[in-house]
Motif scaffolding. Sequence first.
Motif, PDB file in Angstrom:
ATOM      1  N   ALA A   1       2.222  13.839   6.012  1.00 30.58           N
ATOM      2  CA  ALA A   1       3.093  12.225   6.432  1.00 30.58           C
ATOM      3  C   ALA A   1       3.933  12.116   5.633  1.00 30.58           C
ATOM      4  N   TRP A   2       4.024  11.808   4.339  1.00 33.91           N
ATOM      5  CA  TRP A   2       4.527  11.653   3.564  1.00 33.91           C
ATOM      6  C   TRP A   2       5.853  11.657   3.161  1.00 33.91           C
ATOM      7  N   THR A   3       6.094  13.003   2.659  1.00 34.96           N
ATOM      8  CA  THR A   3       6.301  13.921   2.153  1.00 34.96           C
ATOM      9  C   THR A   3       7.500  14.724   3.827  1.00 34.96           C
ATOM     10  N   ASN A   4       6.990  13.640   4.650  1.00 33.56           N
ATOM     11  CA  ASN A   4       8.008  14.470   5.550  1.00 33.56           C
ATOM     12  C   ASN A   4       9.184  13.066   5.657  1.00 33.56           C
ATOM     13  N   GLN A   5       8.390  11.788   5.810  1.00 32.03           N
ATOM     14  CA  GLN A   5       9.439  11.174   5.878  1.00 32.03           C
ATOM     15  C   GLN A   5      10.128  10.838   4.785  1.00 32.03           C
ATOM     16  N   THR A   6       9.957  11.733   3.527  1.00 39.91           N
ATOM     17  CA  THR A   6      10.877  11.565   2.644  1.00 39.91           C
ATOM     18  C   THR A   6      11.604  12.095   2.257  1.00 39.91           C
ATOM     19  N   LEU A   7      11.909  13.480   2.715  1.00 40.46           N
ATOM     20  CA  LEU A   7      11.809  14.549   2.814  1.00 40.46           C
ATOM     21  C   LEU A   7      13.582  13.252   3.771  1.00 40.46           C
TER      22      LEU A   7
ATOM     23  N   SER B   1       7.635   1.776  -0.887  1.00 41.40           N
ATOM     24  CA  SER B   1       5.846   0.742  -1.073  1.00 41.40           C
ATOM     25  C   SER B   1       4.876   1.638  -0.407  1.00 41.40           C
ATOM     26  N   PHE B   2       5.114   2.971   0.596  1.00 40.73           N
ATOM     27  CA  PHE B   2       3.938   3.631   0.479  1.00 40.73           C
ATOM     28  C   PHE B   2       3.262   4.199  -0.037  1.00 40.73           C
ATOM     29  N   VAL B   3       3.936   4.299  -1.356  1.00 40.42           N
ATOM     30  CA  VAL B   3       3.302   4.798  -3.070  1.00 40.42           C
ATOM     31  C   VAL B   3       3.089   3.952  -3.149  1.00 40.42           C
ATOM     32  N   PHE B   4       2.353   2.763  -3.279  1.00 38.56           N
ATOM     33  CA  PHE B   4       2.646   1.742  -4.391  1.00 38.56           C
ATOM     34  C   PHE B   4       1.214   1.005  -3.779  1.00 38.56           C
ATOM     35  N   VAL B   5       1.213   0.871  -1.530  1.00 42.34           N
ATOM     36  CA  VAL B   5       0.516   0.480  -0.887  1.00 42.34           C
ATOM     37  C   VAL B   5      -0.851   1.379  -1.047  1.00 42.34           C
ATOM     38  N   SER B   6      -0.096   2.644  -0.522  1.00 43.42           N
ATOM     39  CA  SER B   6      -1.283   3.724   0.668  1.00 43.42           C
ATOM     40  C   SER B   6      -2.918   4.419  -1.203  1.00 43.42           C
ATOM     41  N   GLY B   7      -3.721   4.380  -0.479  1.00 41.57           N
ATOM     42  CA  GLY B   7      -5.047   4.794  -1.772  1.00 41.57           C
ATOM     43  C   GLY B   7      -4.617   6.655  -1.291  1.00 41.57           C
ATOM     44  N   GLN B   8      -3.870   6.981  -1.239  1.00 41.23           N
ATOM     45  CA  GLN B   8      -3.192   8.418  -1.450  1.00 41.23           C
ATOM     46  C   GLN B   8      -2.619   8.658  -2.581  1.00 41.23           C
ATOM     47  N   PHE B   9      -1.870   7.238  -3.401  1.00 39.51           N
ATOM     48  CA  PHE B   9      -1.146   7.241  -4.479  1.00 39.51           C
ATOM     49  C   PHE B   9      -1.524   6.164  -5.370  1.00 39.51           C
ATOM     50  N   PHE B  10      -0.993   5.267  -5.464  1.00 37.26           N
ATOM     51  CA  PHE B  10      -1.234   4.172  -6.668  1.00 37.26           C
ATOM     52  C   PHE B  10      -2.895   2.785  -5.736  1.00 37.26           C
ATOM     53  N   GLY B  11      -2.425   2.728  -4.359  1.00 33.86           N
ATOM     54  CA  GLY B  11      -3.457   1.319  -3.739  1.00 33.86           C
ATOM     55  C   GLY B  11      -3.827   0.172  -4.273  1.00 33.86           C
ATOM     56  N   MET B  12      -2.338  -0.201  -4.431  1.00 33.56           N
ATOM     57  CA  MET B  12      -2.925  -1.468  -5.168  1.00 33.56           C
ATOM     58  C   MET B  12      -3.037  -2.924  -4.327  1.00 33.56           C
ATOM     59  N   GLU B  13      -4.838  -3.312  -4.616  1.00 33.87           N
ATOM     60  CA  GLU B  13      -5.014  -4.216  -3.865  1.00 33.87           C
ATOM     61  C   GLU B  13      -3.990  -5.607  -3.231  1.00 33.87           C
ATOM     62  N   ASN B  14      -2.824  -5.667  -4.859  1.00 31.70           N
ATOM     63  CA  ASN B  14      -2.246  -7.175  -4.654  1.00 31.70           C
ATOM     64  C   ASN B  14      -0.738  -6.525  -3.536  1.00 31.70           C
ATOM     65  N   ARG B  15      -0.967  -7.081  -2.186  1.00 32.23           N
ATOM     66  CA  ARG B  15       0.300  -6.418  -1.499  1.00 32.23           C
ATOM     67  C   ARG B  15       1.920  -6.404  -2.371  1.00 32.23           C
TER      68      ARG B  15
END
Length: 476
Positions: A390-396, A431-445
């Motif tokens: 899903a993320w790869t798709n939207q990045t493309l 922003s998904f890279v920083f929000v999602s637990g698949q990547f960084f999963g930052m708690e500070n939104r």
Amino acid sequence: MVTFLLCLALLVAAYFTYGRYLERLAGADARSETPCRRLYDGVDYVPLPRWRIFLIQLLNIAGTGPIFGAILGACFGPVAFLWITFGGIFMGAMHDYLSGMMLVRNDGLSIPEVVGRYLGGGMRQFMRVFSVLLLVLVGAVFLLSPAQLLANIVPAVSCPAWVWIILAYYFVATLLPIDKIIGKVYPVFGVALVAMALGLLGALLFGGYRIPEMTTFANFQLDASSVPIVPTLFITIACGAISGFHATQSPLMARCVGNERECRSVFYGAMISESVIALIWAAVAMAFFGGAGGLSEALGEHGNSAAWAVDTISNGTLGVVGGILALLGVVAAPITSGDTAFRSARLIIADMLHIDQRSKLKRFYICIPLFAVGYGITLVDFDVVWRYFAWTNQTLATIVLWAVVVYMVRRRSNRWVALLPAVFMTFICASFVFVSGQFFGMENRTAAYLLGGAATLAVLVLMLFKLRRDDAQSLS
């Protein structure tokens, strides 16, 4: 019901209004010679009738994306209706149509080669790897999802066995000329997909179901704090709103289009049709389970399996016979998208290495490693594969949008139709890279959104410099 019907009407109207406006911007010319005439090879460059191309394109881009993604996205609530509608009109269909026109006017080459002409050689090299990765992921996803559904319909045959059966079909379909299986059989499957959607629409309208209205932006996910609407909804519902996968499929039909005036129905029309299918599935998923909250709870009890939801909804709304027919439509869509995903990967590699595809043996050499990797991915947990797809798709899709921006600038046409969606999708993916637990999963939104915004600003500045340089070169 009002929200749903209004969104449905807007999607249909957009084809005749915004789609026609984009056609004028692109300067579609019926007299212009298209690649299928100029580069006919009897394998991939083959002229086909418009109605046939439309149905093939719809099947190619659909898969289970507008079905599985819409069901999972419906867990966010009626806000999903807005994303499918306005995303489909102003982002997805625009992306598909203008990128489709780019492809037709660049010999129907694969998307990395065409993007490289507008964003540079470095991006061409990146897109070659990135696109093949996405297509193999798609092929794996569309091996697993129909295999799971078929195993439910025919329990005597296990899911792994169905994977091998579908894989064997993929191999044959990918090797054969486009008019042998795809050109003959896929329009029939396309009709089945449309019939399935119309059947569900009838059940919604006349079956006594209550479709939630858009009265709140509340998030109805079970664990809403871990999957905020922004940006997760926009990643979850890709096909049906905007999808980079479509740009990898469009070269197949760009090599078969008879004239440029057919492109609005083939590219913009197919995407609008996919948005309608996604809208119907999002609505029926919420209505069937008594609302978005009920849908979330039901999915949570069944391992978030969209395949289970499809089976349950189809049989529950259309009865046993209608349910089986609907499921066959759902099964046909991913199978046809899966084989064209591998076909597109073959074309990307062939274009990159300048390998003539008239030779069956050369097509065979390219296909073997692609299918081996695709099968390997099916051994990974499906949820993991789907999330990264899903993320790869939207990045493309975002990269292609920026290429469309440059294309419109060089045409001295309205760049804003692509620029605003490009900026929006850049922010969503970053922003998904920083929000999602698949990547960084930052708690500070707040920090995550600020970092996503900073990344978006950096991309925008770089692109503005490029656009200014392109403007200067066009004037010199």
